[in-house]
Motif scaffolding. Structure first.
Motif, PDB file in Angstrom:
ATOM      1  N   CYS A  85      -1.288 -11.581  -8.358  1.00  0.00           N
ATOM      2  CA  CYS A  85      -0.548 -11.035  -7.217  1.00  0.00           C
ATOM      3  C   CYS A  85      -0.258 -12.079  -6.147  1.00  0.00           C
ATOM      4  N   LEU A 132       7.847  -5.266  -6.675  1.00  0.00           N
ATOM      5  CA  LEU A 132       7.394  -6.580  -7.120  1.00  0.00           C
ATOM      6  C   LEU A 132       6.261  -6.408  -8.125  1.00  0.00           C
ATOM      7  N   GLN A 162       3.318 -12.429  -5.666  1.00  0.00           N
ATOM      8  CA  GLN A 162       3.954 -11.535  -4.702  1.00  0.00           C
ATOM      9  C   GLN A 162       3.902 -12.120  -3.295  1.00  0.00           C
ATOM     10  N   LEU A 174       4.118  -2.889  -4.442  1.00  0.00           N
ATOM     11  CA  LEU A 174       3.437  -4.052  -4.996  1.00  0.00           C
ATOM     12  C   LEU A 174       2.496  -3.596  -6.102  1.00  0.00           C
ATOM     13  N   SER A 217       3.683  -8.118 -11.290  1.00  0.00           N
ATOM     14  CA  SER A 217       2.790  -9.278 -11.290  1.00  0.00           C
ATOM     15  C   SER A 217       2.668  -9.892 -12.683  1.00  0.00           C
TER      16      SER A 217
END
Length: 280
Positions: A18, A223, A21, A11, A225
């Motif tokens: 975020c 992932l 996410q 992440l 952002s």
């Protein structure tokens, strides 16, 4: 049938962005067999990882949104003379973690995948003030002059990798300290210390910290952002990079917009649905 058996998850950092996410993970976990063994995260991405795997994503979103709704500004100049904090971010950030992650939630987090969190230690040749200034300047310059998924300038200047293990956090306060160290970005936060040394946001070293995962991770979902040139997201065997489908509806340090937070989370949910449906 698309294979969702990723053994690693990364992440990226990105503040309020975020929450994209969070929405993505909620849908992915509920509709597939996604169950990573290890997570590498940095800055606000680490907060999302801990909220999600502790089972308190809804609580974190609700509490942070409530705090954002009651927060009138991202900077309070009048506090220069009144003794209060100029920026509200650190207090809201820490309060959200401690309000939502209690001992039971921390136990659930410990029982989930291994979570590793990146922070940056300052170069030995720079004092704390010069180190903070140099690190933040290098971070912004590299984004402008040589945008890449994995920056190198911070390491070239001598910033050193620090990795915190969530399993080593024995209390919610320990966890909050680790997440805040990974998110340390003056002037929005104070300069924090870890093991007696000043530290900064781990994104100065790598805002997409794939390198802190164990080498044995063969299939990794990353992932992001924010949006990158799609060409930057290819050519990494074993990794799947996923970015938001559009520009984020909230900026990373905007703690005044619950609507923006909700829009980011909803976009993450829609993007996860599209990701699940897309072949390959």
């Amino acid at each position: 049938m698309k294979d969702f058996s990723y053994d690693g998850l990364v992440l990226a950092g990105g503040g309020c962005r975020c929450f994209w996410q969070m929405g993505f993970l909620e849908v992915l976990a509920s509709e597939t067999d996604f169950a990573p063994h290890e997570v590498g995260a940095v800055s606000a991405g680490s907060a999302m990882a801990c909220a999600f795997f502790a089972g308190v994503a809804d609580q974190v979103f609700a509490h942070f949104s409530l705090r954002a709704e009651g927060n009138e500004a991202n900077v309070y100049p009048k506090n220069l003379f009144g003794g209060g904090s100029l920026f509200p971010h650190e207090e809201i950030y820490r309060d959200t973690i401690l309000h939502c992650i209690d001992g039971a939630a921390l136990d659930r987090l410990h029982q989930g995948p291994r979570v590793r969190i990146l922070f940056a230690r300052l170069p030995g040749w720079l004092g704390p003030r010069m180190g903070v200034g140099a690190g933040l300047l290098a971070y912004e310059l590299e984004k402008i002059l040589s945008p890449s998924l994995h920056p190198r300038l911070g390491a070239a200047l001598g910033f050193r990798e620090g990795i915190g293990e969530v399993l080593d956090c024995r209390s919610p306060g320990d966890l909050a300290d680790l997440i805040l160290c990974s998110s340390c970005t003056p002037p929005f936060t104070p300069v924090f210390k870890r093991d007696g040394e000043p530290v900064l946001d781990g994104g100065l070293l790598d805002n997409v910290p794939v390198g802190i995962l164990s080498p044995e991770r063969e299939k990794v979902l990353v992932l992001l952002s924010r949006r990158y040139d799609p060409e930057l997201l290819t050519g990494f065997p074993g990794r799947t990079y996923v970015q938001p489908s559009a520009e984020m509806p909230v900026s990373k340090w905007d703690y005044t917009s619950p609507e923006g937070l909700a829009a980011a989370r909803d976009m993450g949910r829609r993007d996860a649905e599209a990701f699940i449906r897309t072949p390959g």
